[in-house]
Enzyme design. Structure first.
Site, PDB file in Angstrom:
ATOM      1  N   ASP A 517      15.673   7.547  20.337  1.00  0.00           N
ATOM      2  CA  ASP A 517      16.841   6.705  20.086  1.00  0.00           C
ATOM      3  C   ASP A 517      16.934   6.528  18.569  1.00  0.00           C
ATOM      4  OD1 ASP A 517      18.706   4.694  19.755  1.00  0.00           O
ATOM      5  OD2 ASP A 517      17.977   3.470  21.418  1.00  0.00           O
ATOM      6  N   HIS A 518      17.930   7.184  17.972  1.00  0.00           N
ATOM      7  CA  HIS A 518      18.002   7.226  16.510  1.00  0.00           C
ATOM      8  C   HIS A 518      18.361   5.874  15.900  1.00  0.00           C
ATOM      9  CE1 HIS A 518      17.535   9.420  12.963  1.00  0.00           C
ATOM     10  NE2 HIS A 518      18.239  10.512  13.240  1.00  0.00           N
ATOM     11  N   ARG A 519      18.736   4.890  16.724  1.00  0.00           N
ATOM     12  CA  ARG A 519      18.981   3.559  16.206  1.00  0.00           C
ATOM     13  C   ARG A 519      17.676   2.896  15.770  1.00  0.00           C
ATOM     14  NH1 ARG A 519      21.805   0.662  21.122  1.00  0.00           N
ATOM     15  NH2 ARG A 519      19.946   1.590  22.053  1.00  0.00           N
TER      16      ARG A 519
END
Length: 546
Positions: A517-519
């Site tokens: 999850d690149h967040r």
């Protein structure tokens, strides 16, 4: 006395379940807690135990039917109570109300030693009608074991649902019932009539024509309908769900249907079916009809999008549209791991354990997660906080006939290699046999998906939301690898700079696919995590230090 058995919340917060198989039939005698049916929820297949001892009068839901929680699925004649047909039907309403109050007081008096009539009436009211108690079967069993009156417990779960913790708190605070047997809240007392076609029964009865009549015939949508036994018999003969029959008549505050109402509804439905035969054919194809259509050479068939399949789809959709994914791909030379496992297999088999590569991979993942905790997190979007998990519950994706299921190995960091192997094998077996419990598929912090068992090397796995990372495993196979050699004199002479030579050899390799999850996680952290996993897999002796 007949009791209507409503589908309880057999998981934690489920909304509906599919009747997979009935283990009893109308006329069978059942004991309390005897398994009556297998029910598939959106998480697993679970047992549906009988809430009372008695004789099954009627099953209201067919196999393969989706039933909302709280819908009547069976009517049971409870042993030791007066059958409904012996109740005087001609009594005045006031007399009926008085008799019902006395019966309620007597019933509650049996369950609560020393209760006054008023207290007993309150106990029954709490377990029926609008005061129904919502608790799964395991919580009810715990209440009986601890002698707790389930109707006196305040539920802290969603919608007031009672949990095991609520029961234990009540028991510790002195709320146990001396008699030890509390009314079963998943059951609703039927007032004066035999079991009707409420809820799921009506769904089964109208399945053939419901799709055609719903749009053209006025229908009601009630949860309970009063009618005489003769009216109920007529409704069964005409395949009419009493809860769908419109009526303005009431008795004791509940909708009341007469024979004339049933006949009028059935005639209106037949007229609608005759006028629009194509609607039923096109609109409500059920799974058995789809199978028949396929056998007949139809170009398309349809099946219900329900149960575990629908849950998987909803979870995948939520993840795909919530977490912006990034991926990192790499490959580990696991030749040493293959040799190590081969040496240890016999020792594990002596203890009755099948040793696969998965325990080694889990240990390597846990070691890497400790170094890069960003991949063992959850994003709380409501509070805008990143939750770092200091425990390691590893989900193992398992392919089953019903779809992908993810049982969870709890506290993997606290377990040895053979214990991990044993528990993983057991969880995978239970998942394939549809016997894994909802509790065994909850609480994961990181997931592994092994698509390599079906062949292939790399893929982009979808993150098991709300987790923030997942590791995909390709197949362990011999692949060409360039093995670096020493720098030779000829190569030095051929170039001003030092050059190294290499040899292409066959080595056992394991492709790795990390999705994040690149967040929450950066690509660099994903790469470093993957490098650490590779280090442990290429040097399995390092796992001895974990």
């Amino acid at each position: 006395m007949a009791f209507e058995f409503e589908l309880p919340d057999v998981g934690e917060g489920i909304a509906e379940g599919e009747i997979v198989e009935w283990h009893v039939s109308a006329g069978d005698r059942v004991e309390e807690d005897q398994v009556m049916a297998d029910v598939e929820t959106d998480k697993a297949v679970v047992d549906l135990p009988a809430p009372v001892t008695g004789t099954v009068l009627e099953l209201h839901a067919g196999e393969g039917e989706m039933v909302p929680v709280g819908t009547v699925v069976a009517t049971i004649e409870v042993e030791g109570e007066v059958p409904d047909e012996e109740v005087e039907e001609t009594a005045e309403p006031a007399d009926e109300a008085a008799e019902s109050a006395e019966e309620a007081a007597d019933a509650a008096g049996d369950a609560t030693d020393g209760s006054t009539p008023a207290e007993a009436g309150e106990a029954v009211e709490a377990a029926t009608g609008d005061g129904r108690v919502f608790a799964p079967p395991n919580v009810r069993r715990l209440a009986r074991e601890l002698g707790v009156d389930i109707t006196a417990v305040d539920g802290s779960g969603p919608g007031g649902r009672i949990t095991e913790g609520d029961v234990r708190t009540t028991a510790e605070s002195g709320g146990a019932d001396d008699a030890g047997d509390a009314p079963k809240s998943a059951v609703t007392r039927v007032s004066g009539e035999e079991g009707d076609g409420t809820g799921a029964a009506g769904g089964g009865a109208t399945a053939g024509g419901g799709a055609a009549t719903t749009a053209t015939v006025e229908t009601a949508d009630r949860e309970q309908t009063l009618a005489t036994p003769a009216t109920r018999n007529l409704a069964d003969e005409l395949d009419v769900d009493l809860d769908e029959v419109p009526t303005d008549k009431t008795r004791d505050g509940e909708a009341y249907v007469e024979e004339a109402d049933v006949r009028a509804f059935a005639e209106a439905r037949e007229a609608a079916e005759a006028a629009e035969p194509a609607v039923g054919e096109a609109g409500g194809a059920a799974a058995p009809e789809s199978a028949s259509a396929a056998a007949a050479g139809e170009r398309e068939t349809r099946e219900p999008y329900t149960g575990i399949r629908r849950t998987i789809g909803q979870q995948m959709e939520k993840s795909a549209f919530t977490a912006p994914r990034a991926a990192h791909y790499d490959q580990a030379d696991v030749s040493a791991l293959v040799e190590t496992r081969e040496r240890l297999k016999a020792r594990a088999e002596e203890q009755g354990i099948k040793l696969t590569y998965m325990p080694f991979i889990i240990k390597a993942i846990v070691a890497a997660l400790k170094e890069y905790p960003e991949l063992n997190t959850e994003l709380d979007e409501d509070t805008e906080e990143i939750i770092y998990k200091h425990y390691y519950n590893i989900g193992i994706a398992v392919a089953t006939d019903a779809g992908l299921m993810v049982p969870v190995l709890k506290d993997a960091d606290k377990k040895g290699m053979l214990q991990i192997a044993s528990e993983v094998n057991e969880l995978a077996s239970k998942a394939r046999e549809r016997k894994v419990s909802p509790q065994e598929m909850q609480g994961g912090t990181f997931t592994i998906t092994n698509f390599g068992v079906f062949g292939g090397e790399y893929a982009l796995p979808i993150i098991n939301h709300p987790e923030t990372a997942i590791l995909g495993l390709g197949s362990i196979e011999q692949r060409p690898v360039v093995e670096e050699g020493e720098t030779t004199e000829s190569s030095r002479n051929a170039s001003d700079t030092a050059a190294s030579t290499g040899e292409v050899v066959a080595r056992h390799t394991l492709p790795l696919s990390v999705a994040i999850d690149h967040r929450v996680i950066d690509g660099a952290e994903a790469a470093q995590f993957c490098n650490t996993v590779i280090e442990y897999l290429e040097n399995p002796e390092l796992l001895l230090l974990e």
